[in-house]
Scaffold this motif. Structure first.
Motif, PDB file in Angstrom:
ATOM      1  N   LEU A 195      -5.022  -5.440  -0.742  1.00 41.07           N
ATOM      2  CA  LEU A 195      -3.646  -4.942  -0.702  1.00 41.07           C
ATOM      3  C   LEU A 195      -3.462  -3.905   0.403  1.00 41.07           C
ATOM      4  O   LEU A 195      -2.346  -3.667   0.852  1.00 41.07           O
ATOM      5  N   ALA A 196      -4.538  -3.278   0.862  1.00 40.80           N
ATOM      6  CA  ALA A 196      -4.464  -2.336   1.987  1.00 40.80           C
ATOM      7  C   ALA A 196      -4.927  -2.979   3.292  1.00 40.80           C
ATOM      8  O   ALA A 196      -4.451  -2.617   4.362  1.00 40.80           O
ATOM      9  N   ILE A 197      -5.832  -3.922   3.193  1.00 39.82           N
ATOM     10  CA  ILE A 197      -6.335  -4.579   4.403  1.00 39.82           C
ATOM     11  C   ILE A 197      -5.253  -5.458   5.032  1.00 39.82           C
ATOM     12  O   ILE A 197      -5.079  -5.468   6.261  1.00 39.82           O
ATOM     13  N   LEU A 198      -4.506  -6.167   4.219  1.00 38.04           N
ATOM     14  CA  LEU A 198      -3.449  -7.032   4.758  1.00 38.04           C
ATOM     15  C   LEU A 198      -2.391  -6.258   5.543  1.00 38.04           C
ATOM     16  O   LEU A 198      -2.017  -6.697   6.639  1.00 38.04           O
ATOM     17  N   PRO A 199      -1.887  -5.109   5.057  1.00 36.91           N
ATOM     18  CA  PRO A 199      -0.954  -4.348   5.898  1.00 36.91           C
ATOM     19  C   PRO A 199      -1.575  -3.910   7.226  1.00 36.91           C
ATOM     20  O   PRO A 199      -0.912  -3.944   8.260  1.00 36.91           O
ATOM     21  N   LEU A 206      -1.453  -6.877   9.473  1.00 39.55           N
ATOM     22  CA  LEU A 206      -0.081  -7.158   9.907  1.00 39.55           C
ATOM     23  C   LEU A 206       0.426  -6.135  10.920  1.00 39.55           C
ATOM     24  O   LEU A 206       1.153  -6.487  11.850  1.00 39.55           O
ATOM     25  N   LEU A 207       0.029  -4.885  10.748  1.00 37.26           N
ATOM     26  CA  LEU A 207       0.482  -3.824  11.652  1.00 37.26           C
ATOM     27  C   LEU A 207      -0.266  -3.811  12.985  1.00 37.26           C
ATOM     28  O   LEU A 207       0.171  -3.170  13.940  1.00 37.26           O
ATOM     29  N   ASN A 208      -1.378  -4.507  13.040  1.00 41.71           N
ATOM     30  CA  ASN A 208      -2.200  -4.519  14.257  1.00 41.71           C
ATOM     31  C   ASN A 208      -2.582  -5.946  14.646  1.00 41.71           C
ATOM     32  O   ASN A 208      -3.603  -6.169  15.297  1.00 41.71           O
ATOM     33  N   TYR A 209      -1.770  -6.901  14.266  1.00 39.77           N
ATOM     34  CA  TYR A 209      -2.094  -8.315  14.418  1.00 39.77           C
ATOM     35  C   TYR A 209      -2.422  -8.699  15.856  1.00 39.77           C
ATOM     36  O   TYR A 209      -3.472  -9.279  16.131  1.00 39.77           O
ATOM     37  N   THR A 210      -1.535  -8.383  16.777  1.00 39.07           N
ATOM     38  CA  THR A 210      -1.738  -8.796  18.171  1.00 39.07           C
ATOM     39  C   THR A 210      -3.003  -8.176  18.747  1.00 39.07           C
ATOM     40  O   THR A 210      -3.781  -8.856  19.433  1.00 39.07           O
ATOM     41  N   VAL A 260       3.625   4.738  -1.226  1.00 40.92           N
ATOM     42  CA  VAL A 260       3.510   5.870  -0.299  1.00 40.92           C
ATOM     43  C   VAL A 260       2.554   5.516   0.837  1.00 40.92           C
ATOM     44  O   VAL A 260       2.841   5.752   2.016  1.00 40.92           O
ATOM     45  N   PHE A 261       1.408   4.923   0.483  1.00 43.24           N
ATOM     46  CA  PHE A 261       0.444   4.488   1.505  1.00 43.24           C
ATOM     47  C   PHE A 261       1.106   3.529   2.493  1.00 43.24           C
ATOM     48  O   PHE A 261       0.974   3.689   3.708  1.00 43.24           O
ATOM     49  N   CYS A 262       1.831   2.517   1.988  1.00 42.00           N
ATOM     50  CA  CYS A 262       2.463   1.542   2.877  1.00 42.00           C
ATOM     51  C   CYS A 262       3.491   2.211   3.785  1.00 42.00           C
ATOM     52  O   CYS A 262       3.595   1.864   4.963  1.00 42.00           O
ATOM     53  N   GLY A 263       4.231   3.188   3.247  1.00 48.44           N
ATOM     54  CA  GLY A 263       5.185   3.915   4.074  1.00 48.44           C
ATOM     55  C   GLY A 263       4.508   4.633   5.224  1.00 48.44           C
ATOM     56  O   GLY A 263       4.940   4.536   6.378  1.00 48.44           O
ATOM     57  N   PHE A 264       3.427   5.355   4.918  1.00 47.41           N
ATOM     58  CA  PHE A 264       2.683   6.043   5.974  1.00 47.41           C
ATOM     59  C   PHE A 264       2.059   5.052   6.949  1.00 47.41           C
ATOM     60  O   PHE A 264       2.037   5.297   8.159  1.00 47.41           O
ATOM     61  N   ALA A 265       1.545   3.943   6.438  1.00 48.84           N
ATOM     62  CA  ALA A 265       0.927   2.938   7.304  1.00 48.84           C
ATOM     63  C   ALA A 265       1.950   2.363   8.277  1.00 48.84           C
ATOM     64  O   ALA A 265       1.662   2.202   9.463  1.00 48.84           O
ATOM     65  N   VAL A 266       3.143   2.070   7.789  1.00 50.17           N
ATOM     66  CA  VAL A 266       4.185   1.514   8.657  1.00 50.17           C
ATOM     67  C   VAL A 266       4.590   2.533   9.724  1.00 50.17           C
ATOM     68  O   VAL A 266       4.784   2.182  10.887  1.00 50.17           O
ATOM     69  N   ILE A 277       2.882 -15.301  10.567  1.00 47.41           N
ATOM     70  CA  ILE A 277       3.770 -15.805   9.510  1.00 47.41           C
ATOM     71  C   ILE A 277       2.953 -16.142   8.272  1.00 47.41           C
ATOM     72  O   ILE A 277       3.333 -15.790   7.143  1.00 47.41           O
ATOM     73  N   ALA A 278       1.817 -16.803   8.464  1.00 45.06           N
ATOM     74  CA  ALA A 278       0.950 -17.147   7.330  1.00 45.06           C
ATOM     75  C   ALA A 278       0.469 -15.887   6.620  1.00 45.06           C
ATOM     76  O   ALA A 278       0.461 -15.822   5.379  1.00 45.06           O
ATOM     77  N   LEU A 279       0.084 -14.868   7.378  1.00 47.24           N
ATOM     78  CA  LEU A 279      -0.371 -13.608   6.772  1.00 47.24           C
ATOM     79  C   LEU A 279       0.755 -12.889   6.034  1.00 47.24           C
ATOM     80  O   LEU A 279       0.526 -12.297   4.975  1.00 47.24           O
ATOM     81  N   ILE A 280       1.968 -12.942   6.572  1.00 45.22           N
ATOM     82  CA  ILE A 280       3.115 -12.330   5.897  1.00 45.22           C
ATOM     83  C   ILE A 280       3.356 -13.021   4.555  1.00 45.22           C
ATOM     84  O   ILE A 280       3.546 -12.361   3.531  1.00 45.22           O
ATOM     85  N   VAL A 281       3.317 -14.347   4.553  1.00 47.77           N
ATOM     86  CA  VAL A 281       3.512 -15.102   3.304  1.00 47.77           C
ATOM     87  C   VAL A 281       2.417 -14.753   2.304  1.00 47.77           C
ATOM     88  O   VAL A 281       2.692 -14.491   1.122  1.00 47.77           O
ATOM     89  N   ILE A 282       1.166 -14.715   2.758  1.00 47.76           N
ATOM     90  CA  ILE A 282       0.051 -14.365   1.877  1.00 47.76           C
ATOM     91  C   ILE A 282       0.239 -12.957   1.315  1.00 47.76           C
ATOM     92  O   ILE A 282       0.073 -12.727   0.112  1.00 47.76           O
ATOM     93  N   PHE A 283       0.603 -12.009   2.168  1.00 49.63           N
ATOM     94  CA  PHE A 283       0.809 -10.626   1.735  1.00 49.63           C
ATOM     95  C   PHE A 283       1.911 -10.529   0.684  1.00 49.63           C
ATOM     96  O   PHE A 283       1.729  -9.918  -0.374  1.00 49.63           O
ATOM     97  N   VAL A 284       3.057 -11.131   0.953  1.00 51.92           N
ATOM     98  CA  VAL A 284       4.186 -11.052   0.019  1.00 51.92           C
ATOM     99  C   VAL A 284       3.828 -11.707  -1.314  1.00 51.92           C
ATOM    100  O   VAL A 284       4.090 -11.146  -2.388  1.00 51.92           O
ATOM    101  N   LEU A 285       3.212 -12.873  -1.273  1.00 53.62           N
ATOM    102  CA  LEU A 285       2.811 -13.546  -2.514  1.00 53.62           C
ATOM    103  C   LEU A 285       1.751 -12.748  -3.274  1.00 53.62           C
ATOM    104  O   LEU A 285       1.801 -12.655  -4.506  1.00 53.62           O
TER     105      LEU A 285
END
Length: 137
Positions: free
Chosen positions: A118-122, A125-129, A16-22, A42-50
């Motif tokens: 688990l919350a910091i990585l999203p 990723l959502l504010n990377y640039t 639910v948190f990830c849904g709201f965050a996205v 890309i590296a952060l996405i791989v780290i997050f998924v793993l």
């Protein structure tokens, strides 16, 4: 069924948190690639998924609350916990630096304190640039 609910209840809250965050918490899509510094994302996405995958596996194999209770019985377990939460509060400081809003910080602080990386990585990723621009000028 109830045992399954008990084991994965935090994951339901996390989903639910990830849904709201996205939907509300980012300047860019979680898995989009920026023109510049795409390799870092890309590296952060791989780290997050793993990391999510390994965390789900750990949830399946061991009870989180019992494991934490056991680990906290050791001095090094408590030291690792303190170390983790130092990085959590530093991450919250970065969120405040980028957002400049106490309300936004408060909204992010609940999942960040509960889920840590688990919350910091999203958030990253959502504010990377914007984060890259903040730190590289």
């Amino acid at each position: 069924m109830f045992k399954l609910w008990l084991r994965y209840r935090l994951w339901i809250f996390y989903s639910v948190f990830c849904g709201f965050a996205v939907i509300y918490g980012g300047r860019e899509a979680m898995f989009s690639l920026p023109e510049r510094y795409a390799l870092g994302k890309i590296a952060l996405i791989v780290i997050f998924v793993l990391f999510v995958g390994f965390s789900l596996y750990a949830t399946k194999v061991e009870n989180f609350f019992r494991s934490v209770r056991t680990i906290n019985g050791f001095l090094w377990g408590r030291q690792i916990g303190v170390d983790l939460y130092i990085s959590v509060f530093l991450s919250l400081a970065v969120i405040y630096m980028l957002e400049g809003s106490l309300l936004t910080l408060a909204l992010w602080s609940v999942p960040v304190v509960i889920f840590a990386n688990l919350a910091i990585l999203p958030y990253i990723l959502l504010n990377y640039t914007a984060l890259v621009q903040l730190f590289l000028g």
